[in-house]
Design an enzyme around this catalytic site. Sequence first.
Site, PDB file in Angstrom:
ATOM      1  N   LYS A  66       0.799  -1.218   0.000  1.00 26.06           N
ATOM      2  CA  LYS A  66       0.000   0.000   0.000  1.00 26.06           C
ATOM      3  C   LYS A  66       0.842   1.282   0.000  1.00 26.06           C
ATOM      4  CE  LYS A  66      -4.259  -1.770   2.076  1.00 26.06           C
ATOM      5  NZ  LYS A  66      -5.286  -1.542   3.125  1.00 26.06           N
ATOM      6  N   ASP A 102      -9.784   3.298   2.052  1.00 31.67           N
ATOM      7  CA  ASP A 102      -9.891   2.686   3.378  1.00 31.67           C
ATOM      8  C   ASP A 102     -10.470   3.669   4.391  1.00 31.67           C
ATOM      9  OD1 ASP A 102      -8.915   0.113   2.819  1.00 31.67           O
ATOM     10  OD2 ASP A 102      -6.834   0.745   3.047  1.00 31.67           O
TER      11      ASP A 102
END
Length: 279
Positions: A66, A102
């Site tokens: 990520k 997220d």
Amino acid sequence: MKKMFAVIGDPIAHSMSPAMHNDLFGMYGIDASYLPLRVSSSDLEVAVKGLKAIGISGFNVTIPHKTTIMTHLDRLDPLAEAIGAVNTVKNEDGQLIGYNTDGPGFVRGLKSKIADLESRSALIIGAGGAARAIYFSMAEAGVQKIDIYNRTPQKAEALVEACPYKVDSKVVSSEEARRRMGSYRLIVQTTSIGMLPDTDKVPLQITDIPSDALVSDIIYNPPLTKFLENAAENGATVQNGIDMFIYQGALAFEKWTGIFPDTERMKQNVLQHLGGSTC
């Protein structure tokens, strides 16, 4: 022409994203497929170049890529750049654009439970990557008061200093968090404490919280952590990590297709694969 989507990570076999997104493509009549692709850290750069070369329409990014993927993309959304992590990539006219859904996904999950998010005084437990995404996204969404408790206060202080959005924040100790518990109408647990197999552990004891408080734990396996059990016993509404997973996927799907999907269908799909229930 059939569109291709994927999720890259290592490991990747456990991912529920392919089942979730392929079901949505079928539901909305979109000619597309979504594949899980195991990509090691040493192969990340060449994998991204390969995905771009074949004209992939978009992909998700999971552990451990990520952060490292950011240098391999053409452009970053401002929130993703601030958070320092990307979990969703969209191919826009041959350019790979990185987003973070997220944090915003977590916020959407909160708003599905409470209507007055912005006015709630909040406590975030933890100061890692998940806490950073959630903290920045809550601040961007207009939450005015967010305290942070972390076992290493220096990490929490660095998080507060790095936040690019206006928010009243204080780093608190465990003792101070407990003393102030009655003022928090939102408590968010962002650490791995309580996850299988260490299900008997809690990051902070919940006591004397307001009756209308929402306590959220980003863990969803087990679906009801000891932390959430403790909060429910004290009268709080509780929420596990399923909603965050669902809404981050829904926001990714919307970026790729322009359609915000049926989140209840997504939740039932995920629960079927988990073989459990949610809060």
